[in-house]
Write a protein that holds these residues in place. Sequence first.
Motif, mmCIF file in Angstrom:
data_model
loop_
_atom_site.group_PDB
_atom_site.id
_atom_site.type_symbol
_atom_site.label_atom_id
_atom_site.label_comp_id
_atom_site.label_asym_id
_atom_site.label_seq_id
_atom_site.Cartn_x
_atom_site.Cartn_y
_atom_site.Cartn_z
ATOM 1 N N VAL A 30 0.813 -1.291 0.039
ATOM 2 C CA VAL A 30 -0.005 -0.140 0.000
ATOM 3 C C VAL A 30 1.008 1.254 -0.085
ATOM 4 O O VAL A 30 2.075 1.275 0.545
ATOM 5 N N GLU A 31 0.275 2.423 -0.528
ATOM 6 C CA GLU A 31 1.151 3.406 -0.432
ATOM 7 C C GLU A 31 0.336 4.506 0.318
ATOM 8 O O GLU A 31 -0.689 4.696 0.202
ATOM 9 N N PHE A 32 1.092 5.333 1.131
ATOM 10 C CA PHE A 32 0.716 6.107 2.063
ATOM 11 C C PHE A 32 0.969 7.492 1.463
ATOM 12 O O PHE A 32 2.087 8.169 1.794
ATOM 13 N N PRO A 33 0.301 8.261 0.630
ATOM 14 C CA PRO A 33 0.476 9.624 -0.099
ATOM 15 C C PRO A 33 0.645 10.946 1.167
ATOM 16 O O PRO A 33 -0.226 10.577 2.068
ATOM 17 N N PHE A 34 1.578 11.587 1.101
ATOM 18 C CA PHE A 34 1.587 12.803 1.925
ATOM 19 C C PHE A 34 1.774 14.250 1.229
ATOM 20 O O PHE A 34 2.574 14.204 0.024
ATOM 21 N N THR A 35 1.672 15.070 1.969
ATOM 22 C CA THR A 35 2.018 16.414 1.350
ATOM 23 C C THR A 35 2.873 17.282 2.352
ATOM 24 O O THR A 35 2.511 17.148 3.751
ATOM 25 N N ASN A 36 3.722 17.775 2.031
ATOM 26 C CA ASN A 36 4.456 18.708 2.936
ATOM 27 C C ASN A 36 3.863 19.953 3.215
ATOM 28 O O ASN A 36 3.961 20.907 2.077
ATOM 29 N N THR A 37 3.046 20.218 4.041
ATOM 30 C CA THR A 37 2.100 21.490 4.354
ATOM 31 C C THR A 37 3.065 22.675 4.845
ATOM 32 O O THR A 37 2.214 23.683 5.381
ATOM 33 N N GLY A 38 4.241 22.203 5.375
ATOM 34 C CA GLY A 38 5.168 23.370 6.007
ATOM 35 C C GLY A 38 5.903 24.180 5.213
ATOM 36 O O GLY A 38 5.513 24.316 4.014
ATOM 37 N N ASN A 39 6.585 24.958 5.923
ATOM 38 C CA ASN A 39 7.086 25.918 5.051
ATOM 39 C C ASN A 39 8.722 25.927 4.890
ATOM 40 O O ASN A 39 9.547 26.661 4.679
ATOM 41 N N ALA A 40 9.315 24.559 4.988
ATOM 42 C CA ALA A 40 10.638 24.189 5.020
ATOM 43 C C ALA A 40 10.997 22.854 4.291
ATOM 44 O O ALA A 40 9.611 21.937 4.324
ATOM 45 N N ASN A 41 11.637 22.367 3.593
ATOM 46 C CA ASN A 41 11.828 21.014 3.188
ATOM 47 C C ASN A 41 11.822 20.163 4.355
ATOM 48 O O ASN A 41 12.375 20.209 5.544
ATOM 49 N N THR B 129 7.376 -6.698 7.534
ATOM 50 C CA THR B 129 6.862 -5.291 6.665
ATOM 51 C C THR B 129 7.945 -4.539 6.553
ATOM 52 O O THR B 129 8.930 -4.295 7.518
ATOM 53 N N ILE B 130 8.222 -3.852 5.211
ATOM 54 C CA ILE B 130 9.212 -3.273 4.723
ATOM 55 C C ILE B 130 8.675 -1.923 4.267
ATOM 56 O O ILE B 130 7.909 -1.661 3.109
ATOM 57 N N PRO B 131 9.071 -0.681 4.843
ATOM 58 C CA PRO B 131 8.621 0.512 4.363
ATOM 59 C C PRO B 131 9.720 1.098 3.397
ATOM 60 O O PRO B 131 11.027 0.699 3.319
ATOM 61 N N ASP B 132 9.270 1.709 2.351
ATOM 62 C CA ASP B 132 10.005 2.490 1.466
ATOM 63 C C ASP B 132 9.777 3.928 1.542
ATOM 64 O O ASP B 132 8.650 4.093 1.164
ATOM 65 N N TYR B 133 10.748 4.783 1.386
ATOM 66 C CA TYR B 133 10.295 6.317 1.598
ATOM 67 C C TYR B 133 11.410 7.121 0.795
ATOM 68 O O TYR B 133 12.272 6.603 0.442
ATOM 69 N N PRO B 134 10.891 8.363 0.445
ATOM 70 C CA PRO B 134 11.711 9.312 -0.165
ATOM 71 C C PRO B 134 13.293 9.539 0.333
ATOM 72 O O PRO B 134 12.882 9.818 1.614
ATOM 73 N N LYS B 135 14.138 9.552 -0.197
ATOM 74 C CA LYS B 135 15.520 9.825 0.529
ATOM 75 C C LYS B 135 15.793 11.146 0.168
ATOM 76 O O LYS B 135 16.551 11.999 1.126
ATOM 77 N N ALA B 136 15.167 11.914 -0.883
ATOM 78 C CA ALA B 136 15.520 13.220 -1.011
ATOM 79 C C ALA B 136 14.425 14.295 -0.302
ATOM 80 O O ALA B 136 13.272 13.863 0.123
ATOM 81 N N PRO B 137 14.871 15.364 0.110
ATOM 82 C CA PRO B 137 14.205 16.120 0.631
ATOM 83 C C PRO B 137 12.718 16.692 -0.023
ATOM 84 O O PRO B 137 12.810 16.622 -1.249
ATOM 85 N N VAL B 138 11.682 16.757 0.732
ATOM 86 C CA VAL B 138 10.388 17.194 0.109
ATOM 87 C C VAL B 138 10.159 18.592 0.133
ATOM 88 O O VAL B 138 10.028 18.971 1.260
ATOM 89 N N ALA B 139 10.079 19.327 -0.995
ATOM 90 C CA ALA B 139 9.812 20.829 -0.584
ATOM 91 C C ALA B 139 8.677 21.139 -0.333
ATOM 92 O O ALA B 139 7.567 20.376 -0.467
#
Length: 134
Positions: free
Chosen positions: A53-64, A77-87
């Motif tokens: 399953v994919e858990f989508p998210f949004t960065n609603t803050g004002n920093a990376n 159970t294995i999670p896979d997540y973005p390694k680069a900062p999300v703007a």
Amino acid sequence: MKKLAIVFILLSVITLISRENILAASKEKAEMKFSEIIHDFGTIQENGGPVSVEFPFTNTGNANLVIYDAKADCGCTIPDYPKAPVAPGKTGKIKVTYNPLGRPGAFDKVITVKTNGKSGKIRLKIRGSVMPKK
């Protein structure tokens, strides 16, 4: 004496600018907002292979947003997540894969996501029931 006064003024200005930058930076925070933090797989087959399953998210803050780590409470159970900062304003997803092989019965797993966001830690959950092999 004049040189000493100039040095003192320069140091004062540098200190003031540094303090303002630190205060401005401390006001900037990332914030991870999920549309869903719990997923129920329902009934799955033990010999049907891993499910994801994919858990989508949004960065609603004002920093990376930086995700430092994502760990499940067991090796099934294995999670896979973005390694680069999300703007700020951008989206990402955390993919969670569960392997039902050798695990008949109900399951309820927690994935802890550690970030630089306001909350620091977020817990995602997956659950369901595994029908044993025939």
